[in-house]
Design an enzyme around this catalytic site. Structure first.
Site, PDB file in Angstrom:
ATOM      1  N   LYS A 206       0.816  -1.215   0.000  1.00 26.83           N
ATOM      2  CA  LYS A 206       0.000   0.000   0.000  1.00 26.83           C
ATOM      3  C   LYS A 206       0.849   1.264   0.000  1.00 26.83           C
ATOM      4  O   LYS A 206       2.037   1.240   0.306  1.00 26.83           O
ATOM      5  CB  LYS A 206      -0.993  -0.045   1.162  1.00 26.83           C
ATOM      6  CG  LYS A 206      -2.119  -1.047   0.840  1.00 26.83           C
ATOM      7  CD  LYS A 206      -3.278  -0.974   1.757  1.00 26.83           C
ATOM      8  CE  LYS A 206      -4.363  -1.952   1.262  1.00 26.83           C
ATOM      9  NZ  LYS A 206      -5.365  -2.230   2.297  1.00 26.83           N
ATOM     10  N   ARG A 241      -3.513 -10.092   4.905  1.00 31.46           N
ATOM     11  CA  ARG A 241      -3.990 -10.160   3.517  1.00 31.46           C
ATOM     12  C   ARG A 241      -2.857  -9.653   2.624  1.00 31.46           C
ATOM     13  O   ARG A 241      -2.468  -8.489   2.733  1.00 31.46           O
ATOM     14  CB  ARG A 241      -5.242  -9.286   3.385  1.00 31.46           C
ATOM     15  CG  ARG A 241      -5.853  -9.277   1.993  1.00 31.46           C
ATOM     16  CD  ARG A 241      -7.065  -8.334   1.962  1.00 31.46           C
ATOM     17  NE  ARG A 241      -7.698  -8.326   0.659  1.00 31.46           N
ATOM     18  CZ  ARG A 241      -7.276  -7.602  -0.371  1.00 31.46           C
ATOM     19  NH1 ARG A 241      -6.236  -6.810  -0.249  1.00 31.46           N
ATOM     20  NH2 ARG A 241      -7.909  -7.657  -1.530  1.00 31.46           N
TER      21      ARG A 241
HETATM   22  N1  HH2 Z   1      -7.429  -3.862   0.927  1.00 33.70           N
HETATM   23  C1  HH2 Z   1      -7.807  -3.898  -0.368  1.00 33.70           C
HETATM   24  C2  HH2 Z   1      -8.925  -4.638  -0.762  1.00 33.70           C
HETATM   25  N2  HH2 Z   1      -9.632  -5.331   0.129  1.00 33.70           N
HETATM   26  N3  HH2 Z   1      -9.988  -6.057   2.345  1.00 33.70           N
HETATM   27  C3  HH2 Z   1      -9.646  -6.033   3.633  1.00 33.70           C
HETATM   28  N4  HH2 Z   1     -10.355  -6.730   4.518  1.00 33.70           N
HETATM   29  N5  HH2 Z   1      -8.572  -5.309   4.073  1.00 33.70           N
HETATM   30  C4  HH2 Z   1      -7.804  -4.560   3.228  1.00 33.70           C
HETATM   31  O1  HH2 Z   1      -6.854  -3.906   3.699  1.00 33.70           O
HETATM   32  C5  HH2 Z   1      -8.153  -4.562   1.847  1.00 33.70           C
HETATM   33  C6  HH2 Z   1      -9.279  -5.332   1.432  1.00 33.70           C
HETATM   34  C7  HH2 Z   1      -7.017  -3.140  -1.387  1.00 33.70           C
HETATM   35  O2  HH2 Z   1      -6.037  -3.971  -1.971  1.00 33.70           O
HETATM   36  P1  HH2 Z   1      -6.169  -4.681  -3.401  1.00 33.70           P
HETATM   37  O3  HH2 Z   1      -7.321  -5.631  -3.398  1.00 33.70           O
HETATM   38  O4  HH2 Z   1      -4.864  -5.248  -3.761  1.00 33.70           O
HETATM   39  O5  HH2 Z   1      -6.416  -3.472  -4.394  1.00 33.70           O
HETATM   40  P2  HH2 Z   1      -7.674  -2.984  -5.223  1.00 33.70           P
HETATM   41  O6  HH2 Z   1      -8.690  -2.471  -4.236  1.00 33.70           O
HETATM   42  O7  HH2 Z   1      -7.133  -1.908  -6.124  1.00 33.70           O
HETATM   43  O8  HH2 Z   1      -8.238  -4.150  -5.996  1.00 33.70           O
END
Ligand code: HH2
Length: 325
Positions: A206, A241
């Protein structure tokens, strides 16, 4: 928890797993590397992201979940969504965890759908919506406010019929938070632990990590991520995660061994995790076990992931005598 986004635009893995074949191969790789859970997402929630229509999110996620559940029935699958219809069909397709970044506040049916399926839920804290959340995050006391909001989310979930042992909480690193807010939340995880639920942390690659390292892009944030994971585990995180499963499993196992097997580990309340509800022994309660292998899923603190992950690459080498200091 390994991240598998089937989106074209996620901030790190967007566009890599948009076909069934690439998504399945990625799922297999993450299971082999030691992931206990696969978190499937069909809508990016990066800052500024626009919502994805329900039909499109379903198209991106449900066939992938079905295929993973069929080919790897022992996999524990989570659906990363804020939409109750997506959660409902994902649960029918083989998921058993609903990961809702809105803490079940964006869709009024979410709690009912999750309760009826007997699914486990991750309730995350967010200030605003993905489109607006990073414009001007503001708190008088970020740790207390996130704790109080998560407590309220958990109470609403329980009132909707989701058993306490099926609820995990997440402070939502990067979701309506400045760099300093993120650091405060990580440093004070013990305050969130005091609510008595397992805590999930998502720091993987992040932007606060890039910022602290002088502006590094997502591709260069692995080492910074591993530092946050080790400390998060030391401070009480139960689930992490991540995009980089192999590296994270290695880092987390060492951190876990250091803090949980120290002769003095039980002196600290925040490190005494064997006595918290995080063992999830009663999960799941009333699931249709033909849909997935969720019935065998436990956050059993006395077993290494390799004890119950048949994909583990080298089970002999990774089994640690966890009873010894
Ligand atoms: N972060 C993201 C998405 N889902 N869920 C939980 N529970 N906690 C988190 O910190 C979290 C999450 C963001 O990461 P990512 O899925 O890699 O990115 P994007 O939202 O661009 O798909």
């Amino acid at each position: 928890m390994g991240v598998l986004n089937t989106t074209p635009d996620s901030f790190y893995d967007g566009g890599r797993y948009t076909s069934l074949d690439t998504a399945l191969a990625r799922a297999e790789q993450m299971l082999a590397e030691g992931a206990d859970i696969l978190d499937i997402g069909g809508e990016s929630t990066r800052p500024g992201a626009e919502p994805v229509p329900e039909d499109e999110e379903l198209r991106r996620t449900v066939p992938v979940i079905e295929a993973i559940a069929t080919r790897y029935p022992q996999a524990t699958i989570s659906i990363d969504t804020t939409k109750s219809r997506v959660a409902e069909l994902a649960l029918q397709a083989g998921a058993c965890i609903v990961n809702d970044i809105s803490g079940m506040t964006f869709d009024p049916r979410m709690a009912e759908v999750t309760a009826q399926a007997g699914a486990l839920v991750v309730l995350m804290h967010i200030q605003g919506t993905p489109r607006t959340m990073q414009l001007s995050p503001h708190y008088a006391d970020v740790v207390a406010e996130v704790r109080d909001t998560l407590r309220a989310h958990a109470q609403r979930a329980e009132q909707a019929g989701i058993p306490r042992e099926n609820i995990w909480l997440d402070p939502g690193i990067g979701f309506g938070k400045t760099v300093e807010h993120n650091l405060q939340l990580l440093r004070h995880l013990s305050t969130l632990k005091s609510l008595g639920y397992p805590i999930l942390i998502g720091t993987s690659r992040k932007s606060f990590i890039g910022h602290l390292l002088g502006g590094l892009p997502p591709e260069e944030r692995l080492e910074g991520t591993l530092a946050t994971l080790a400390l998060a585990v030391a401070w009480g995180a139960d689930i992490v995660r991540v995009h980089d499963v192999q590296a994270a499993v290695r880092a987390v196992r060492i951190a876990d061994a250091l803090v949980r097997h120290s002769p003095n580990a039980n002196d600290s309340l925040s490190l005494d995790r064997d006595s918290t509800p995080s063992d999830c022994d009663s999960f799941p309660s009333n699931r249709d076990s033909t849909l997935s292998d969720c019935d065998s899923f436990r956050l059993n603190r006395d077993s290494t992931p390799s004890d119950r992950n048949p994909f583990s690459m080298d089970r002999n080498q990774t089994t640690i005598d966890r009873k010894q200091p």
